[in-house]
Design an enzyme around this catalytic site. Structure first.
Site, mmCIF file in Angstrom:
data_model
loop_
_atom_site.group_PDB
_atom_site.id
_atom_site.type_symbol
_atom_site.label_atom_id
_atom_site.label_comp_id
_atom_site.label_asym_id
_atom_site.label_seq_id
_atom_site.Cartn_x
_atom_site.Cartn_y
_atom_site.Cartn_z
ATOM 1 N N CYS B 105 0.823 -1.208 0.000
ATOM 2 C CA CYS B 105 0.000 0.000 0.000
ATOM 3 C C CYS B 105 0.862 1.265 0.000
ATOM 4 O O CYS B 105 0.429 2.314 -0.446
ATOM 5 C CB CYS B 105 -0.942 0.023 1.201
ATOM 6 S SG CYS B 105 -0.133 0.417 2.743
ATOM 7 N N GLY B 106 2.078 1.133 0.493
ATOM 8 C CA GLY B 106 3.064 2.184 0.298
ATOM 9 C C GLY B 106 2.876 3.467 1.078
ATOM 10 O O GLY B 106 3.572 4.444 0.838
#
Lengths: 261, 261
Positions: B105-106
């Site tokens: 998801c970063g």
């Protein structure tokens, strides 16, 4: 000291409560990114972060040596370690297969795949060490362990030659301290096949697998080994010693590396 | 007793070596399969395996209650736990996102996502307990811990009401003993919001997250907490006590649940 945080706590003693200052051990989240991709978060003591990163990647089989590393940058404020490898393929899957010790291959329990990953290569070492030297190193480890005395919250681990401690770490995680040692050894091209690893904590299968992967021939604990770690020591011809304290120790395997004089 | 294995070892004492029988703690690999798919291998003490399986799945957020479970079968010889869930979707990805604490998801470090997964729900409990009762329970935990005395290789953990121990486990893994307790509580519909959890080992962030997920209001250790576990206790309004031994203890958070009389 950043390893330790000062807190105001309520101490209850002999039926009375008072507000006092006390120290607790820090538990620092370090998130490793490989080639820009988020990879894993380790909970550790905040020192030797570069070594921890390299040692973890070696212990988990992601890399074999430092030549595979293009660069490592630690952003201590963010708790990030950025690793660039020359190999730009995705490593996430590789870790999943290890870390969670699960694969889709479906043949038997994957735990034994981890053992398989060690191959059949036995520990290759001509090291022999006197009993008294082992006990002396164990005593030195204990003397070094200041964080433990202050907070009770860490395990210590040391890499030694026959006479002295070469590398020492204390960490909230037993596994981290050995990974830090392995990482430092890898980055400084240290040969581990004539070294001794001493831990204040218990030796579980994961601990001894990390040591054997790095070809460390003698593993010593001031505490207990598990039965599985004894089995693994026998399988790979590692010397495993437990309860090395004061004037005694238990040799679970590999006594041929120990000398009475 | 299957928790303990008898071994022949060489004991070195006062400069003399002798062959003696000794006991070491077993470390048993349990591989969990979900809907026929291999999922994870836990290294544990070989008892309460059904509870461990359920508790692990609850603690990791794979299931929320026992109604999601169609069946559980333990094959102790093979070291396999077969879980059938009514939901037949793949759970491997779900675990990966948790276990390795990494996602694609970063946004920020995923460690905090684990905290996020707890939501903002505070511990909901009206439990209040006397100081002397906490110290009494800690003493009882210590008296129960026979495996530790025999092998030095385990941590013990107990779920208690104000007066006594209700569920007790010793395990080679600190996390396993709390998972076994949570699993047993889930399968027997035990309300944990008026209970106390006591551990012989250190309280790290992972330990307290498991306790808070199960809404246990008071967490006690005979050893040290980490600073991160103190932060998490404050965030979720859990009572966290450390070094509860003999006539003293340190209260790191939530003293309003403790009574001097």
């Amino acid at each position: 000291m950043e390893h330790i945080k000062k807190l105001n706590i309520n101490r209850i003693k002999d039926g009375k409560m008072e507000l006092v200052e006390d120290f607790v051990i820090a538990e620092y989240p370090l998130t490793i990114f490989i080639n820009g991709q988020e990879f894993i978060t380790l909970l550790c003591s905040p020192e030797g972060l570069k070594y921890l990163t390299v040692g973890f990647l070696v212990s988990e089989g992601i890399i074999k040596n430092k030549d595979q590393i293009e660069s490592i940058t630690i952003d201590k404020d963010k708790g990030h370690a950025y690793v660039e490898l020359y190999d730009k393929s995705s490593f996430t899957e590789k870790l999943f297969g290890k870390r969670t010790i699960t694969t889709g291959c479906g043949k038997g329990t994957v735990f034994y795949n981890v053992l398989d990953s060690l191959g059949t290569k036995q520990i290759d070492s001509s090291l022999k060490v006197g009993w008294d030297k082992i006990l002396n190193l164990s005593r030195k480890l204990n003397e070094h362990s200041t964080l433990f005395r202050e907070t009770g919250g860490v395990h210590s681990c040391a890499l030694c030659d026959s006479d002295d401690i070469l590398i020492f770490y204390e960490d909230v995680g037993r596994h981290n301290s050995i990974d830090k040692i392995v990482g430092q050894a890898v980055l400084s091209d240290l040969d581990l096949s004539d070294k001794i690893l001493i831990s204040s904590g218990r030796i579980s299968s994961e601990m001894i697998i990390k040591a054997i992967k790095s070809n460390i021939p003698i593993i010593v604990s001031r505490s207990a080994p598990t039965e599985l770690s004894v089995k693994i020591a026998k399988q790979f011809n590692a010397t495993l010693i437990g309860f090395a304290r004061a004037n005694r120790m238990n040799v679970y395997n590999g006594q041929e590396r120990l000398l009475s004089k």
